[in-house]
Every structure is written in C-alpha cells, then in structure tokens.
Design a protein around this motif. Structure first.
Motif, PDB file in Angstrom:
ATOM      1  N   SER A  69     -96.995 -72.914 -52.733  1.00  0.00           N
ATOM      2  CA  SER A  69     -98.338 -73.262 -51.282  1.00  0.00           C
ATOM      3  C   SER A  69     -99.517 -73.166 -51.905  1.00  0.00           C
ATOM      4  N   VAL A  70    -100.176 -74.043 -52.639  1.00  0.00           N
ATOM      5  CA  VAL A  70    -101.286 -74.087 -52.631  1.00  0.00           C
ATOM      6  C   VAL A  70    -101.858 -75.311 -52.621  1.00  0.00           C
ATOM      7  N   TRP A  85    -105.848 -71.357 -52.571  1.00  0.00           N
ATOM      8  CA  TRP A  85    -104.194 -70.210 -51.582  1.00  0.00           C
ATOM      9  C   TRP A  85    -104.807 -69.849 -50.951  1.00  0.00           C
ATOM     10  N   LYS A  86    -104.135 -68.570 -50.071  1.00  0.00           N
ATOM     11  CA  LYS A  86    -104.647 -68.526 -48.996  1.00  0.00           C
ATOM     12  C   LYS A  86    -105.621 -66.880 -49.254  1.00  0.00           C
ATOM     13  N   SER A 145    -108.693 -67.849 -54.988  1.00  0.00           N
ATOM     14  CA  SER A 145    -108.508 -69.162 -56.345  1.00  0.00           C
ATOM     15  C   SER A 145    -108.319 -69.360 -57.765  1.00  0.00           C
TER      16      SER A 145
END
Length: 218
Positions: free
Chosen positions: A44-45, A69-70, A73
C-alpha cells in the motif's frame, strides 16, 4: 486422439505463456518496473524512480527513488540490487545485496498524547509475503519523526528476513555520531511482539563506561 492433441496443445501454450512471463520479469527492465508495482500494491505504497537500469536476473540500479505512504516517505539518491531470481519460483523475494546512497525517511504520523507504543498489525497480502535481504548497506540514514530533530546514522549494515509478517534483522551495525551499535532483533507484526539484543560502543566515556548492552522482549 484429437482430444489428447488438443490438451497437449493447450498445455504447450500455457507453458509458453509462463516462460514468456518469466523471461519478461527476469530479463527485461520492464520486469523490474512490474515487480516494483507489485511490491508497492502489496505494501500500500507508491514507488517512483529515475534512470532504471538492469534486470532482475543480472542486477539492477535506480537513481532518485522515492517510496511514499499515507503519513510519510523514504527517498534515496541511489539503489543497487542483486537478486536471487530462482527463489521467485518458490514464491519468495530474495535479494543477495542491496546498496543505498543517502537514505532519508520522513515519518509524519500525527503525534498522540500519551505516545502510542503499540506495534502496527500487518495482515493480508503483505503478511503472506516471504523475502530476504542477505546484505543491506546504506551510506547515510536520516530519520525524522514529526517535527522532531532528525536522527542521523553515518552508515548502516544488516541482513533481514521477512516471513509471514515477522521481520528478523541480523548482523546489524549502525555508525552514529556518538556510538556504534551492533546486534540483532526481531519484530512480529501479525501477533505483535518485539525482541532486541543490542550493544553500543560509545565514542566517549559515559559514567565510566565505554560500552552499553541491552536485551528486551515485549
């Protein structure tokens, strides 16, 4: 007889397709791009890079790579990887050697009061992955959490294994401005648990000591 011939033809076509896919993954630069997208989707990145050269079978390198990612980094000026491609056939990603240039990690997870020390829990595709890095080296590592000052490591060397959400780090050596840290550790992110065995050799005496060792299990 015709049915046997038809089945044989279909089997040959399937084998040819698998062979073509394996060739594309192992022996083309596009195969590396595909593997990066696969890993990014599983974790999920998002992964971006410049000047991608080489293949999985022969080793590859990239410049100015970024993983985002959310809440953070990680960027590096250079990445060189030498894989063990035959291990892909067993469903495992195995890297014989990974070399990094300057690595900068910016972790912007919102601060909580009190600080939440709970280990994250990994499930799904990422938990099922298996992988190994025999030797990892980085020229410099800078880690920043929130608005705090960055932690600087002048160099890092280690080996790592990822097996069903358990990350094991071995032969760890961290060179910091105040000490050299060596040891090993393991963290489970499926059923959260942590084990550390570290020794710090100090650059200057602290309370009469030039070495500090610690062991933790959580």
């Amino acid at each position: 007889m015709r049915r046997l011939a038809l089945v044989s033809l279909i089997a040959c076509l399937l084998l040819a397709g698998v062979a073509a896919l394996a060739y594309g993954v192992l022996f083309t630069t596009q195969g590396i791009s595909w593997l990066m997208r696969l890993v990014g989707a599983a974790a999920s990145v998002s992964i971006s890079a410049e000047a991608l050269e080489g293949t999985a079978a022969g080793g590859f390198s990239v410049r100015n790579m970024a993983v985002r990612w959310k809440d953070g980094s990680a960027t590096t000026t250079f990445l060189a990887v030498r894989m063990e491609p035959l291990r892909l056939l067993s469903g495992s990603i195995s890297l014989a050697e990974v070399k990094l240039g300057r690595l900068v990690i910016d972790d912007q997870v919102p601060a909580k009061k009190p600080v939440d020390l709970t280990l994250p829990r990994v499930t799904g595709a990422l938990a099922r992955l298996r992988g190994r890095v025999t030797t990892l080296t980085a020229e410099e590592l800078s880690y920043t959490m929130g608005r705090g000052p960055p932690l600087i490591f002048r160099s890092i060397r280690a080996g790592a294994d990822w097996d069903h959400a358990v990350l094991t780090v071995s032969n760890l050596s961290l060179d910091t401005p105040v000490a050299t840290v060596e040891g090993r550790g393991a963290v489970s992110l499926l059923h959260p648990a942590l084990q550390l065995d570290l020794t710090a050799r100090l650059g200057e005496l602290f309370l009469g000591c030039d070495q500090v060792s610690g062991h933790a299990m959580l």
